[in-house]
Design a protein around this motif. Structure first.
Motif, mmCIF file in Angstrom:
data_model
loop_
_atom_site.group_PDB
_atom_site.id
_atom_site.type_symbol
_atom_site.label_atom_id
_atom_site.label_comp_id
_atom_site.label_asym_id
_atom_site.label_seq_id
_atom_site.Cartn_x
_atom_site.Cartn_y
_atom_site.Cartn_z
ATOM 1 N N ALA A 1 0.838 -1.199 0.000
ATOM 2 C CA ALA A 1 0.000 0.000 0.000
ATOM 3 C C ALA A 1 0.874 1.251 0.000
ATOM 4 N N VAL A 2 1.910 1.260 0.828
ATOM 5 C CA VAL A 2 2.818 2.408 0.893
ATOM 6 C C VAL A 2 3.563 2.552 -0.431
ATOM 7 N N LYS A 3 4.033 1.442 -0.959
ATOM 8 C CA LYS A 3 4.767 1.459 -2.228
ATOM 9 C C LYS A 3 3.879 1.957 -3.375
ATOM 10 N N ASN A 4 2.636 1.505 -3.394
ATOM 11 C CA ASN A 4 1.698 1.942 -4.436
ATOM 12 C C ASN A 4 1.401 3.436 -4.332
ATOM 13 N N LEU A 5 1.309 3.938 -3.106
ATOM 14 C CA LEU A 5 1.099 5.377 -2.917
ATOM 15 C C LEU A 5 2.271 6.156 -3.501
ATOM 16 N N LYS A 6 3.467 5.717 -3.190
ATOM 17 C CA LYS A 6 4.671 6.384 -3.718
ATOM 18 C C LYS A 6 4.646 6.395 -5.244
ATOM 19 N N GLU A 7 4.387 5.234 -5.837
ATOM 20 C CA GLU A 7 4.375 5.118 -7.300
ATOM 21 C C GLU A 7 3.273 5.972 -7.926
ATOM 22 N N GLN A 8 2.097 5.949 -7.317
ATOM 23 C CA GLN A 8 0.980 6.722 -7.859
ATOM 24 C C GLN A 8 1.270 8.217 -7.794
ATOM 25 N N ASN A 9 1.815 8.682 -6.674
ATOM 26 C CA ASN A 9 2.121 10.107 -6.539
ATOM 27 C C ASN A 9 3.162 10.552 -7.557
ATOM 28 N N MET A 10 4.189 9.740 -7.751
ATOM 29 C CA MET A 10 5.216 10.094 -8.730
ATOM 30 C C MET A 10 4.639 10.078 -10.140
ATOM 31 N N LEU A 11 3.769 9.122 -10.431
ATOM 32 C CA LEU A 11 3.136 9.050 -11.747
ATOM 33 C C LEU A 11 2.270 10.283 -12.005
ATOM 34 N N VAL A 12 1.476 10.670 -11.022
ATOM 35 C CA VAL A 12 0.606 11.850 -11.167
ATOM 36 C C VAL A 12 1.445 13.102 -11.401
ATOM 37 N N ILE B 1 -6.464 6.511 2.565
ATOM 38 C CA ILE B 1 -6.780 5.086 2.612
ATOM 39 C C ILE B 1 -5.583 4.298 3.148
ATOM 40 N N VAL B 2 -4.396 4.640 2.665
ATOM 41 C CA VAL B 2 -3.183 3.955 3.128
ATOM 42 C C VAL B 2 -2.974 4.211 4.620
ATOM 43 N N SER B 3 -3.224 5.418 5.065
ATOM 44 C CA SER B 3 -3.106 5.725 6.497
ATOM 45 C C SER B 3 -4.078 4.892 7.323
ATOM 46 N N GLU B 4 -5.285 4.712 6.813
ATOM 47 C CA GLU B 4 -6.279 3.904 7.516
ATOM 48 C C GLU B 4 -5.846 2.439 7.582
ATOM 49 N N VAL B 5 -5.272 1.927 6.500
ATOM 50 C CA VAL B 5 -4.781 0.553 6.483
ATOM 51 C C VAL B 5 -3.685 0.374 7.525
ATOM 52 N N LEU B 6 -2.754 1.298 7.572
ATOM 53 C CA LEU B 6 -1.660 1.211 8.538
ATOM 54 C C LEU B 6 -2.184 1.292 9.970
ATOM 55 N N ALA B 7 -3.125 2.191 10.207
ATOM 56 C CA ALA B 7 -3.686 2.340 11.555
ATOM 57 C C ALA B 7 -4.429 1.067 11.968
ATOM 58 N N TYR B 8 -5.171 0.496 11.045
ATOM 59 C CA TYR B 8 -5.912 -0.724 11.351
ATOM 60 C C TYR B 8 -4.946 -1.859 11.709
ATOM 61 N N GLU B 9 -3.906 -2.019 10.910
ATOM 62 C CA GLU B 9 -2.961 -3.105 11.171
ATOM 63 C C GLU B 9 -2.194 -2.882 12.484
ATOM 64 N N ALA B 10 -1.879 -1.651 12.771
ATOM 65 C CA ALA B 10 -1.193 -1.358 14.041
ATOM 66 C C ALA B 10 -2.121 -1.678 15.217
ATOM 67 N N LYS B 11 -3.387 -1.381 15.079
ATOM 68 C CA LYS B 11 -4.346 -1.658 16.159
ATOM 69 C C LYS B 11 -4.510 -3.149 16.375
#
Length: 168
Positions: free
Chosen positions: A108-119, A155-165
């Protein structure tokens, strides 16, 4: 006699099947209890990794990145290079955190990085050669406000928060 043998074989197969199911359940329960008994030090390291990745996601979120790197008087091309370089540096600084988090969280983090650079690259390449960094920033912010893909960092932040919880 053949019917008796067939019934006996069927009974043995059913008995073995039931026995295998119970053994399989016990093995699965053992695996689950192993997952829950994580060493406290390991758990702490995992939580810290989720914290660092949450911070990374916040730092490479385009709205935050744009507001942090607001340099006036540079070209759109220079702004593009600056934004992409900043994302890469932030990501590379935190790359070791992938060993402490789940595969899905890291992707999820990697995809965010790639998507932001692509945009960033797509919008920068769509601008005329004499466009300014401010033009690129405005175009990016308009995209983020009008497109659901712009909220990927949330969305990525929510995924990370959920997994940490789930570790708590």
């Amino acid at each position: 006699m053949s019917n008796t043998i067939i019934l006996l074989c069927v009974a043995i197969v059913i008995l073995l099947s039931v026995l295998l199911v119970y053994i399989y359940r016990d093995v699965k329960r053992g695996e689950k209890s192993d997952e829950k008994t994580i060493d406290p030090q390991t758990k702490q390291m995992q939580l810290q990794a989720y914290e660092r990745l949450t911070l990374l996601v916040d730092r490479i979120a385009l709205p935050n990145l744009i507001s942090r790197i607001a340099i006036s008087g540079i070209s759109a091309k220079d702004m593009q290079l600056l934004l992409v370089r900043n994302i890469r540096e932030e990501f590379e600084y935190n790359i070791s955190q992938q060993i402490y988090v789940t595969h899905d969280a890291w992707n999820a983090v990697k995809n965010l990085k790639e998507q932001n650079m692509l945009v960033i690259n797509q919008f920068a390449n769509a601008l005329p050669p004499n466009a300014t960094g401010l033009d690129l920033n405005k175009l990016l912010l308009e995209f983020l406000m009008n497109n659901k893909k712009g909220a990927l960092h949330e969305i990525v932040s929510e995924v990370l928060a959920y997994e940490a919880k789930t570790l708590l």
